[in-house]
Design an enzyme around this catalytic site. Structure first.
Site, PDB file in Angstrom:
ATOM      1  N   LYS A  18      35.771 -60.123 -17.588  1.00 19.91           N
ATOM      2  CA  LYS A  18      35.378 -59.308 -18.747  1.00 19.91           C
ATOM      3  C   LYS A  18      35.857 -59.905 -20.061  1.00 19.91           C
ATOM      4  O   LYS A  18      35.102 -59.999 -21.024  1.00 19.91           O
ATOM      5  CB  LYS A  18      35.946 -57.875 -18.626  1.00 19.91           C
ATOM      6  CG  LYS A  18      35.507 -57.125 -17.393  1.00 19.91           C
ATOM      7  CD  LYS A  18      35.985 -55.683 -17.431  1.00 19.91           C
ATOM      8  CE  LYS A  18      37.486 -55.508 -17.446  1.00 19.91           C
ATOM      9  NZ  LYS A  18      38.151 -55.886 -16.189  1.00 19.91           N
ATOM     10  N   ARG A  93      38.903 -46.444 -18.230  1.00 19.91           N
ATOM     11  CA  ARG A  93      39.221 -46.775 -16.839  1.00 19.91           C
ATOM     12  C   ARG A  93      39.386 -45.527 -15.988  1.00 19.91           C
ATOM     13  O   ARG A  93      39.643 -45.644 -14.788  1.00 19.91           O
ATOM     14  CB  ARG A  93      40.536 -47.554 -16.805  1.00 19.91           C
ATOM     15  CG  ARG A  93      40.383 -49.083 -16.734  1.00 19.91           C
ATOM     16  CD  ARG A  93      41.752 -49.600 -16.568  1.00 19.91           C
ATOM     17  NE  ARG A  93      42.115 -50.870 -16.149  1.00 19.91           N
ATOM     18  CZ  ARG A  93      42.206 -51.975 -16.867  1.00 19.91           C
ATOM     19  NH1 ARG A  93      41.747 -52.031 -18.067  1.00 19.91           N
ATOM     20  NH2 ARG A  93      42.741 -53.040 -16.365  1.00 19.91           N
ATOM     21  N   ARG A 132      44.859 -67.378 -13.218  1.00 16.76           N
ATOM     22  CA  ARG A 132      44.621 -67.093 -14.641  1.00 16.76           C
ATOM     23  C   ARG A 132      45.836 -67.461 -15.505  1.00 16.76           C
ATOM     24  O   ARG A 132      46.970 -67.245 -15.119  1.00 16.76           O
ATOM     25  CB  ARG A 132      44.326 -65.594 -14.805  1.00 16.76           C
ATOM     26  CG  ARG A 132      44.175 -65.171 -16.252  1.00 16.76           C
ATOM     27  CD  ARG A 132      43.375 -63.939 -16.411  1.00 16.76           C
ATOM     28  NE  ARG A 132      43.935 -62.763 -15.765  1.00 16.76           N
ATOM     29  CZ  ARG A 132      43.291 -61.598 -15.700  1.00 16.76           C
ATOM     30  NH1 ARG A 132      42.099 -61.470 -16.228  1.00 16.76           N
ATOM     31  NH2 ARG A 132      43.846 -60.571 -15.105  1.00 16.76           N
ATOM     32  N   ARG A 165      50.524 -64.019 -16.706  1.00 10.96           N
ATOM     33  CA  ARG A 165      50.920 -62.612 -16.888  1.00 10.96           C
ATOM     34  C   ARG A 165      51.805 -62.151 -15.742  1.00 10.96           C
ATOM     35  O   ARG A 165      51.582 -62.526 -14.598  1.00 10.96           O
ATOM     36  CB  ARG A 165      49.654 -61.735 -16.902  1.00 10.96           C
ATOM     37  CG  ARG A 165      48.977 -61.668 -18.236  1.00 10.96           C
ATOM     38  CD  ARG A 165      47.608 -61.062 -18.154  1.00 10.96           C
ATOM     39  NE  ARG A 165      47.538 -59.771 -17.461  1.00 10.96           N
ATOM     40  CZ  ARG A 165      46.428 -59.025 -17.391  1.00 10.96           C
ATOM     41  NH1 ARG A 165      45.316 -59.433 -17.968  1.00 10.96           N
ATOM     42  NH2 ARG A 165      46.433 -57.875 -16.749  1.00 10.96           N
ATOM     43  N   ARG A 176      46.328 -53.410  -8.384  1.00  8.80           N
ATOM     44  CA  ARG A 176      45.382 -53.142  -9.482  1.00  8.80           C
ATOM     45  C   ARG A 176      43.968 -52.947  -8.943  1.00  8.80           C
ATOM     46  O   ARG A 176      43.204 -52.136  -9.467  1.00  8.80           O
ATOM     47  CB  ARG A 176      45.435 -54.288 -10.504  1.00  8.80           C
ATOM     48  CG  ARG A 176      46.690 -54.190 -11.386  1.00  8.80           C
ATOM     49  CD  ARG A 176      47.079 -55.503 -12.010  1.00  8.80           C
ATOM     50  NE  ARG A 176      46.081 -56.029 -12.894  1.00  8.80           N
ATOM     51  CZ  ARG A 176      45.901 -57.329 -13.139  1.00  8.80           C
ATOM     52  NH1 ARG A 176      46.662 -58.225 -12.540  1.00  8.80           N
ATOM     53  NH2 ARG A 176      44.985 -57.714 -13.968  1.00  8.80           N
TER      54      ARG A 176
HETATM   55  P1  AMP Z   1      44.002 -55.616 -18.323  1.00  9.82           P
HETATM   56  O1  AMP Z   1      44.411 -56.665 -19.284  1.00  9.82           O
HETATM   57  O2  AMP Z   1      42.726 -54.931 -18.712  1.00  9.82           O
HETATM   58  O3  AMP Z   1      43.986 -56.106 -16.897  1.00  9.82           O
HETATM   59  O4  AMP Z   1      45.130 -54.476 -18.396  1.00  9.82           O
HETATM   60  C1  AMP Z   1      46.478 -54.756 -18.055  1.00  9.82           C
HETATM   61  C2  AMP Z   1      47.215 -53.471 -17.758  1.00  9.82           C
HETATM   62  O5  AMP Z   1      47.232 -52.645 -18.941  1.00  9.82           O
HETATM   63  C3  AMP Z   1      46.594 -52.585 -16.686  1.00  9.82           C
HETATM   64  O6  AMP Z   1      46.948 -52.975 -15.367  1.00  9.82           O
HETATM   65  C4  AMP Z   1      47.153 -51.219 -17.065  1.00  9.82           C
HETATM   66  O7  AMP Z   1      48.503 -51.087 -16.688  1.00  9.82           O
HETATM   67  C5  AMP Z   1      47.083 -51.266 -18.587  1.00  9.82           C
HETATM   68  N1  AMP Z   1      45.780 -50.782 -19.073  1.00  9.82           N
HETATM   69  C6  AMP Z   1      44.821 -51.498 -19.718  1.00  9.82           C
HETATM   70  N2  AMP Z   1      43.760 -50.735 -20.005  1.00  9.82           N
HETATM   71  C7  AMP Z   1      44.040 -49.491 -19.546  1.00  9.82           C
HETATM   72  C8  AMP Z   1      43.337 -48.257 -19.544  1.00  9.82           C
HETATM   73  N3  AMP Z   1      42.096 -48.143 -20.058  1.00  9.82           N
HETATM   74  N4  AMP Z   1      43.952 -47.186 -18.978  1.00  9.82           N
HETATM   75  C9  AMP Z   1      45.186 -47.281 -18.469  1.00  9.82           C
HETATM   76  N5  AMP Z   1      45.900 -48.415 -18.416  1.00  9.82           N
HETATM   77  C10 AMP Z   1      45.335 -49.517 -18.965  1.00  9.82           C
END
Ligand code: AMP
Length: 221
Positions: A18, A93, A132, A165, A176
Site C-alpha cells: 500500500k 482498519r 522490508r 521496523r 498483524r
Molecule cells: P502500518 O505502518 O500501517 O503497518 O501500521 C503500523 C502499526 O501502527 C500497526 O500495526 C498498528 O499498531 C498501528 N496502526 C496503524 N494504522 C492503524 C489504524 N488505522 N488503527 C489502529 N492502529 C493502527
C-alpha cells in the site's frame, strides 16, 4: 468552479504494498498520502504522548485504540494540504474507524469516492514483511529482494539510513495478519455494499500493480 474533495482508500493486509503504491499514485491524483502507520511512527520518533501511548500496541502488532487513531487521522485530514481530499493508507482498519470517517466526511457534505483493495496471498506477505526496510529520514520504503536501494542500507531518495521496523519480524507479522483478518477484512464487505470497492491483484511486479491501480482509478473516479 470548486472541485469536490476526493477521498481514496488503499486497503490491504500488512506488506501488501500500500505505502509503495500510494507514493506512486499520489502525484497523478494530486492528493496527499495520509498513512496512519507513518503518523504513528512520526509521533514515536518525536516522543509525543500519542507516540509513546501507541508504541506498546505497535510493538505487539495490535491496533492502537480507535479513539486515538480516529482523532489523529481526522486532525490530519483537516490540515490545509488535504483541502482537495486525500489518499488514505492503513486507515480505516476497524468498522468503528470506517463509520467515524464516513460521519466526519458526511458532516461536511463529502464522502469516500473509491476503495482499492490490494490482494496478496499470505505466504507472500510474510516474506515481504521480513525483507522490508524503511528510511529513517524520509520514510521511503524498500525491499532487500524486490525493491533494493542502489547502495545497501542507504536511501536512494535522500541518502538517509535504512532500518527494519521493530514490528517487521516474522512473529509480529503473523500477529498483524491475524488482526487484519479479524478486524479489518470485514471492511471489504462494508465498502462493497456501498458500491465503492475495486479489487486489485497485488501479487504482481510493482509496476504491474501500479498500472492496475491507475486503471481502476480511471474507471471509477
Ligand atoms: P502500518 O505502518 O500501517 O503497518 O501500521 C503500523 C502499526 O501502527 C500497526 O500495526 C498498528 O499498531 C498501528 N496502526 C496503524 N494504522 C492503524 C489504524 N488505522 N488503527 C489502529 N492502529 C493502527
Amino acid at each position: 468552479m470548486t472541485r469536490h474533495p476526493t477521498y481514496v482508500i488503499l486497503m490491504g493486509p500488512p506488506a501488501s504494498g500500500k505505502g509503495t503504491q500510494a507514493d506512486r499514485l499520489q502525484e497523478g491524483l494530486a492528493l496527499p498520502h495520509v498513512a496512519s502507520g507513518d503518523l504513528f511512527r512520526y509521533n514515536l520518533k518525536n516522543q509525543t504522548p500519542l507516540g509513546l501511548e501507541a508504541k506498546g500496541y505497535m510493538d505487539r502488532g495490535e491496533l492502537v485504540p480507535d479513539g486515538l487513531t480516529i482523532a489523529m487521522v481526522l486532525d490530519r485530514l483537516a490540515r490545509p494540504d488535504c483541502a482537495n481530499g486525500a489518499l488514505l493508507d492503513g486507515f480505516p482498519r476497524t468498522l468503528a474507524q470506517a463509520e467515524a470517517l464516513d460521519q466526519a466526511l458526511a458532516d461536511q457534505g463529502y464522502g469516500i469516492n473509491l476503495v482499492l483493495d490490494v490482494q496478496v496471498p499470505r505466504d507472500e506477505l510474510i516474506s515481504r514483511v521480513t525483507g522490508r526496510r524503511l528510511c529513517r529520514a524520509c520514510g521511503a520504503s524498500y525491499h532487500i529482494k524486490f525493491a533494493p536501494p542502489a547502495v545497501d542500507g542507504v536511501c536512494d531518495k535522500c541518502g538517509g539510513e535504512l532500518y527494519q521496523r521493530d514490528d517487521d519480524t516474522e512473529a509480529t507479522a503473523g500477529k498483524r495478519l491475524e488482526v487484519y483478518d479479524a478486524q479489518t477484512k470485514p471492511l471489504i464487505e462494508y465498502y462493497r455494499n456501498k458500491g465503492l470497492l475495486a479489487g486489485i491483484d497485488g501479487n504482481q511486479p510493482i509496476d504491474a500493480v501500479t498500472a492496475a491501480l491507475k486503471e481502476a482509478i480511471e474507471q471509477n473516479l
